[in-house]
Write an enzyme that holds these catalytic residues in place. Structure first.
Site, mmCIF file in Angstrom:
data_model
loop_
_atom_site.group_PDB
_atom_site.id
_atom_site.type_symbol
_atom_site.label_atom_id
_atom_site.label_comp_id
_atom_site.label_asym_id
_atom_site.label_seq_id
_atom_site.Cartn_x
_atom_site.Cartn_y
_atom_site.Cartn_z
ATOM 1 C CG ASP A 265 -6.313 1.650 -7.579
ATOM 2 O OD1 ASP A 265 -5.697 0.748 -6.987
ATOM 3 O OD2 ASP A 265 -6.663 2.705 -7.027
ATOM 4 C CB SER B 280 -15.765 2.912 -6.892
ATOM 5 O OG SER B 280 -15.440 4.136 -6.283
ATOM 6 C CD GLU C 48 -3.093 -0.328 0.040
ATOM 7 O OE1 GLU C 48 -3.117 0.022 -1.170
ATOM 8 O OE2 GLU C 48 -3.701 -1.299 0.465
ATOM 9 C CG HIS C 49 -0.066 4.942 0.505
ATOM 10 N ND1 HIS C 49 -0.430 6.114 -0.102
ATOM 11 C CD2 HIS C 49 -1.140 4.545 1.230
ATOM 12 C CE1 HIS C 49 -1.668 6.434 0.280
ATOM 13 N NE2 HIS C 49 -2.120 5.489 1.079
ATOM 14 C CG LEU D 278 -13.624 -2.028 -1.784
ATOM 15 C CD1 LEU D 278 -15.005 -2.631 -1.631
ATOM 16 C CD2 LEU D 278 -12.552 -3.079 -1.459
ATOM 17 N N GLY E 93 -15.653 5.313 -1.949
ATOM 18 C CA GLY E 93 -14.933 5.757 -0.742
ATOM 19 C C GLY E 93 -14.581 4.597 0.169
HETATM 20 C C1 GLA Z 1 -5.224 4.539 -4.273
HETATM 21 C C2 GLA Z 1 -4.460 4.827 -5.553
HETATM 22 C C3 GLA Z 1 -3.452 3.725 -5.862
HETATM 23 C C4 GLA Z 1 -2.573 3.439 -4.650
HETATM 24 C C5 GLA Z 1 -3.400 3.271 -3.384
HETATM 25 C C6 GLA Z 1 -2.554 3.169 -2.147
HETATM 26 O O1 GLA Z 1 -6.021 3.406 -4.430
HETATM 27 O O2 GLA Z 1 -5.353 4.949 -6.639
HETATM 28 O O3 GLA Z 1 -2.687 4.084 -6.984
HETATM 29 O O4 GLA Z 1 -1.602 4.426 -4.495
HETATM 30 O O5 GLA Z 1 -4.309 4.341 -3.209
HETATM 31 O O6 GLA Z 1 -1.781 2.019 -2.192
#
Ligand code: GLA
Length: 367
Positions: free
Chosen positions: A154, A109, A18-19, A107, A104
């Site tokens: 995503d 969207s 994540e991130h 997931l 929000g």
């Molecule tokens: C959102 C962003 C992704 C990613 C995540 C965190 O979903 O769209 O690109 O950075 O946050 O991991």
């Protein structure tokens, strides 16, 4: 004129990583059994009419696309990118949107909406875009039109998702491999906190900047050139924020590699432990969690039958992904929902996750 066609693009969970996708890192997302569906039909005239089951109707002119800071920006953004990058001219179109991906909730969207629109336009208008182009343009729409500096994860998973598989993606090289997810006696379950403190990407863009600044403090061009020991050794010369942000990125990358190994061995006990570590790093070092999400994680982690859990997505609200033993699931859900309601007076939603394929045309409506 052509007959109406239907397309879907899935939401996603992110098992771990994540991130990291805008920090040259690793991610491990999977597409889920929740979709955005687009119905597309050529109509007379030159305008695009969009009809959302949830938000109503809007219309725009492709020769003059303007941002309106609402839900239509995700759709307009795709037309804007295709017009600029590929010089495509569009006929009049009617686009009907339905979705069962909660917004929000972390997931994804928004990527599902972007990718469903680009998938529909590509096939219906025979644009012959490659998968890479669909991913790139959908992300560009979000970065340059909507204005959220998201990474590539995503859009990538919405296009390339595969049934019963996660994708292990290296966001630096864009090399990827499918990793089978055979849950057996376990379930992947998402708990939606139903809170969203994201404030239109402001905090997200800020984290992105802070992580970038931390890299400069370390005198490096890419997080892939940084080792955990270097950050520890440089601690006294780094800003506190820089140290924490860099610690998260580097330790999270290591956790993704471990998690891929655990998934390959269907070791959901150890995978759960890695998820807990990831959550702590996101909460303490990257500071993207919030009270409600921490409550869910801290309540869940000590429950019988839970191997681990963590926040997913950008954070500041949204959802928690948990790995639970199937036969204890009902008990876990009931206990947590009650505790959450007692603490915050908010209903908790939960979704059992099936891992699905990526964006595609469907013969009929699925929603
Ligand atoms: C959102 C962003 C992704 C990613 C995540 C965190 O979903 O769209 O690109 O950075 O946050 O991991």
């Amino acid at each position: 004129m052509k007959e109406k066609r239907y397309y879907i693009a899935p939401g996603r969970i992110n098992i771990i990583g994540e991130h990291t996708d805008y920090n040259d890192g690793y991610v491990l997302p999977a597409a889920i059994n929740r979709f955005t569906q687009i119905g597309i039909l050529e109509i007379d005239g030159t305008k695009v009419r969009v009809n959302s089951k949830k938000y109503g109707t809007a219309e725009f002119d492709v020769s003059n696309i303007e941002k309106t800071n609402d839900w239509t920006d995700y759709i307009k953004g795709i037309f804007w990118v295709l017009k600029n990058e590929k010089n495509i001219s569009f006929p009049g179109l009617e686009i009907e949107i339905k979705s069962n991906i909660p917004e929000g909730a972390g997931l994804s969207s928004s990527a599902a909406l972007e990718v469903s629109v680009i998938t529909a336009l590509d096939d219906y208008l025979e644009l012959a875009l490659t998968e890479d182009e669909k991913i790139k343009y959908a992300r560009k729409a979000e970065n340059d039109f909507v204005g959220v500096q998201c990474g590539i994860m995503d859009q990538f998973i919405a296009v390339r998702g595969k049934k019963e598989h996660a994708i292990f993606l290296d966001t630096k090289t864009l090399k990827y491999e499918y990793v089978p997810v055979k849950t057996g006696n376990y379930s992947l379950i998402v708990f939606n906190s139903n809170v969203d403190h994201k404030l239109s990407g402001g905090e997200y863009n800020k984290r992105r900047q802070e992580a970038h600044d931390a890299l400069k403090e370390l005198g490096k061009d890419s997080y892939r050139d940084v080792k955990l020991t270097e950050i520890l050794m440089n601690r006294s010369s780094m800003s506190e924020i820089g140290f924490k942000r860099a610690m998260h990125v580097i330790s999270e990358n290591e956790r993704v590699l471990e998690a891929v190994d655990m998934l390959n061995h269907s070791n959901f006990e150890n995978l759960g432990r890695i998820l807990i570590q990831s959550h702590e790093s996101l909460a303490m070092d990257y500071e993207v969690s919030c009270e409600e999400i921490d409550f869910i994680v801290n309540t869940l982690r000590y429950k019988d039958g839970v191997t681990g859990c963590r926040m997913i997505g950008a954070g500041f609200g949204g959802s928690v992904l948990a790995i639970c033993e199937k036969e204890k699931l009902e008990m876990i859900k009931n206990g947590l929902s009650k505790a959450y309601k007692d603490e915050f007076d908010i209903e908790l939603d939960s979704y059992e996750i099936e891992i699905e394929g990526g964006a595609r045309r469907t013969q009929e409506q699925v929603l």
